[in-house]
Design an enzyme around this catalytic site. Structure first.
Site, PDB file in Angstrom:
ATOM      1  N   GLU A  31       0.766  -1.428  -0.208  1.00  0.00           N
ATOM      2  CA  GLU A  31       0.286  -0.096   0.148  1.00  0.00           C
ATOM      3  C   GLU A  31       0.815   1.304  -0.065  1.00  0.00           C
ATOM      4  O   GLU A  31       1.777   1.311   0.781  1.00  0.00           O
ATOM      5  CB  GLU A  31      -0.753  -0.019   1.337  1.00  0.00           C
ATOM      6  N   THR A  33       2.881   2.233  -2.260  1.00  0.00           N
ATOM      7  CA  THR A  33       4.172   2.093  -2.843  1.00  0.00           C
ATOM      8  C   THR A  33       4.349   2.505  -4.349  1.00  0.00           C
ATOM      9  O   THR A  33       5.196   2.728  -4.830  1.00  0.00           O
ATOM     10  CB  THR A  33       4.457   0.578  -2.670  1.00  0.00           C
ATOM     11  N   GLY A 124     -12.999   3.061  -0.570  1.00  0.00           N
ATOM     12  CA  GLY A 124     -11.432   2.634  -0.824  1.00  0.00           C
ATOM     13  C   GLY A 124     -11.315   1.270  -1.687  1.00  0.00           C
ATOM     14  O   GLY A 124     -10.212   0.825  -1.521  1.00  0.00           O
ATOM     15  N   LEU A 125     -12.295   0.807  -2.268  1.00  0.00           N
ATOM     16  CA  LEU A 125     -12.143  -0.162  -3.128  1.00  0.00           C
ATOM     17  C   LEU A 125     -12.197   0.037  -4.491  1.00  0.00           C
ATOM     18  O   LEU A 125     -12.411  -0.757  -5.316  1.00  0.00           O
ATOM     19  CB  LEU A 125     -13.392  -1.271  -2.854  1.00  0.00           C
ATOM     20  N   ASP A 172      -4.563   0.795  -8.959  1.00  0.00           N
ATOM     21  CA  ASP A 172      -5.998   0.477  -9.158  1.00  0.00           C
ATOM     22  C   ASP A 172      -6.496   0.235 -10.422  1.00  0.00           C
ATOM     23  O   ASP A 172      -7.214  -0.676 -10.751  1.00  0.00           O
ATOM     24  CB  ASP A 172      -6.772   1.759  -8.601  1.00  0.00           C
TER      25      ASP A 172
END
Length: 385
Positions: A31, A33, A124-125, A172
Site C-alpha cells: 500500500e 508504494t 477505498g475499493l 487500481d
C-alpha cells in the site's frame, strides 16, 4: 441485468444493446508504494460497476447512475469534454473520452449509458478507477475500436492525475483492467512488469471490513504524503544514485537517513521502502504456502501505514487491531488511500462469522455506528458481458 435493462428502457425509451462490468479491487499488501516505483499485490473482486449501453445517434453522451438518481441524466457533448464540477460523477467518463480522443482514437458515437455500482462509494475499493476502466472499454466496444488494454489502464490513471487532480499511482486501474479470477497481480509499478500469482489461502477467506467513514481523496492528506516522500527522495539523491524510493532496501535506507534529516520525512519515506520489501517477501510466502508468515507481514503493513505513513485513522485501527485478536485470523490491515474506507482480514472460513460479529460489536461500541462486512471473492477484470 434485468433490473438494469428495465431502468434503461424507462430512462431512454429503448432497449440497450450491450452490457459491461468493471470490478473493484483489494490490495493484499503493498500500500502506498505505487507512486514510488515499488511493488503492489492487488486483485480484482466481484463487487464492481455494471453498465448497459445503447447508441443514440445524437453525438451526445447521456449518462444516468442508479446510485445517484437525484443527479438525473447528465448530457455531455463529445466535442466539449473539459472538466466541469457540476457534471458530478460523469467527469470520470468524460475524462476517459477526452484522453482517448487525444490519443488518436475516434470516439464519435453518441451513447446512452446507465450504470449501477455495487462498490460502496468512498470505501477505498476503487469505485472511481472501476468507472474509468468501464468507460474505456465501453468507448472501445461501441466505437468498434481495438485498444490495447494497458493503454486504457494508463489513460484511467491520467484521468485521476490530470483531469481530477489526484496524484494516485497506477495500481487500481491496473488491477481492474488486467485482473483474473482467483489470482493477484504482483506488479512492479516502475516497469509495469507483472506476474499473476494464484491466491491459495487454503481454508481461509478474505473479509472486507468497511468503516463507513468516507474520505474524499483530493481533499485529504494523500497529496501531502506524496510531497513529503518526494522531498525525502530529493534529499537522498544528493548522495545516492536512485530514481525512486522503490530502488532502496531497508539496510541502505537506514544507513542514509541522515541525508533526510527531518524525523517526519524519515518516517514517511520509510513506509514505501519497507512496504515494497514486505510485498516481495509476502508473495514468496504465499507461493510457498506459508500463510502464517504471509499474515504477519499483512499486520506489519498496517502498523507501518499507521505509525510511519500516517494514513490510518481511529476507525481503521479499531477494525484491524481488533481483528488481530480474533481466533483464526492470519492478518488484517487497512487498504486503499486511508483516512477511512476499508480494511481486510484474512480469516479461517469457520471463524469468519465470529470475526464479523465480534469486531462489529466492538466497532459499534467504540465508533458509535456499525461497520459493514463483505466476503471478497477474486474475479476477472473489466469486460463486455
Amino acid at each position: 441485468m434485468n433490473h438494469l435493462n428495465e431502468a434503461f428502457l424507462k430512462h431512454f425509451n429503448y432497449e440497450p444493446t450491450a452490457s459491461f462490468f468493471s470490478p473493484g479491487r483489494i490490495n493484499l499488501i503493498g500500500e502506498h508504494t505505487d507512486n514510488f516505483g515499488g511493488h503492489v499485490f492487488p486483485a480484482a473482486i466481484t463487487l464492481g460497476t455494471y453498465a448497459v449501453v445503447g447508441k443514440n445517434n445524437t453525438g451526445l453522451l447521456r449518462l444516468y447512475s442508479l446510485n445517484f438518481p437525484e443527479v438525473g441524466v447528465i448530457t455531455v457533448d463529445l466535442n466539449e469534454l473539459d472538466f466541469r464540477k457540476e457534471d458530478n460523477w460523469a467527469n470520470y467518463v468524460k475524462g476517459m473520452a477526452k484522453y482517448l480522443k487525444e490519443a488518436g482514437h475516434a470516439i464519435t458515437v453518441g451513447l446512452d449509458i446507465l450504470i449501477e455500482g455495487t462498490i460502496p462509494n468512498g470505501s477505498g475499493l476503487s469505485s472511481s478507477a472501476s468507472l474509468e476502466i468501464l468507460a474505456g472499454i465501453i468507448f472501445e466496444k461501441m466505437n468498434d475500436l481495438t485498444i490495447d488494454r494497458l493503454d486504457i489502464v494508463k489513460l484511467g490513471k491520467r484521468v485521476e492525475n490530470d483531469y481530477l487532480g489526484l496524484n494516485s499511482g497506477i495500481m487500481d486501474q491496473f488491477a481492474i483492467g488486467m485482473g483474473a479470477k482467483d489470482q493477484a497481480l504482483l506488479l512492479d509499478t516502475n516497469t509495469l512488469v507483472y506476474e499473476k500469482i494464484p491466491v491459495k489461502l487454503g481454508e481461509n477467506i478474505v473479509v472486507i471490513m468497511n468503516t463507513k467513514k468516507r474520505r474524499e481523496l483530493v481533499e485529504s492528506a494523500y497529496n501531502d504524503r506524496l510531497r513529503e516522500c518526494q522531498e525525502a527522495l530529493k534529499r537522498l539523491q544528493t548522495k545516492l544514485p536512485i530514481a525512486s524510493l522503490g530502488e532502496l532496501d531497508e539496510e541502505t535506507f537506514n544507513a542514509h537517513t541522515n541525508l533526510i534529516g527531518d524525523p517526519i520525512l524519515i518516517k514517511r519515506a520509510r513506509h514505501p521502502v519497507f512496504e515494497n520489501r514486505r510485498t516481495l517477501r509476502a508473495t514468496e510466502y504465499l507461493k510457498a504456502g506459508d500463510l502464517d508468515a504471509f499474515g504477519k507481514l499483512v499486520n506489519d503493513s498496517h502498523i507501518s501505514l499507521r505509525d510511519d505513513y500516517g494514513v490510518s485513522c481511529h476507525e481503521l485501527d479499531t477494525l484491524a487491531e481488533n481483528a488481530w485478536e480474533q481466533p483464526g485470523v492470519l492478518g488484517a490491515r487497512m487498504i486503499g488511500a486511508g483516512f477511512g474506507g476499508c480494511a481486510i482480514a484474512i480469516v479461517a472460513k469457520d471463524q469468519a462469522d465470529a470475526l464479523i460479529k465480534n469486531v462489529g460489536k466492538i466497532y459499534e461500541e467504540k465508533i458509535g455506528y456499525p461497520a459493514e462486512f463483505y466476503i471478497a471473492e477474486i474475479g476477472d477484470g473489466a469486460r463486455a458481458l
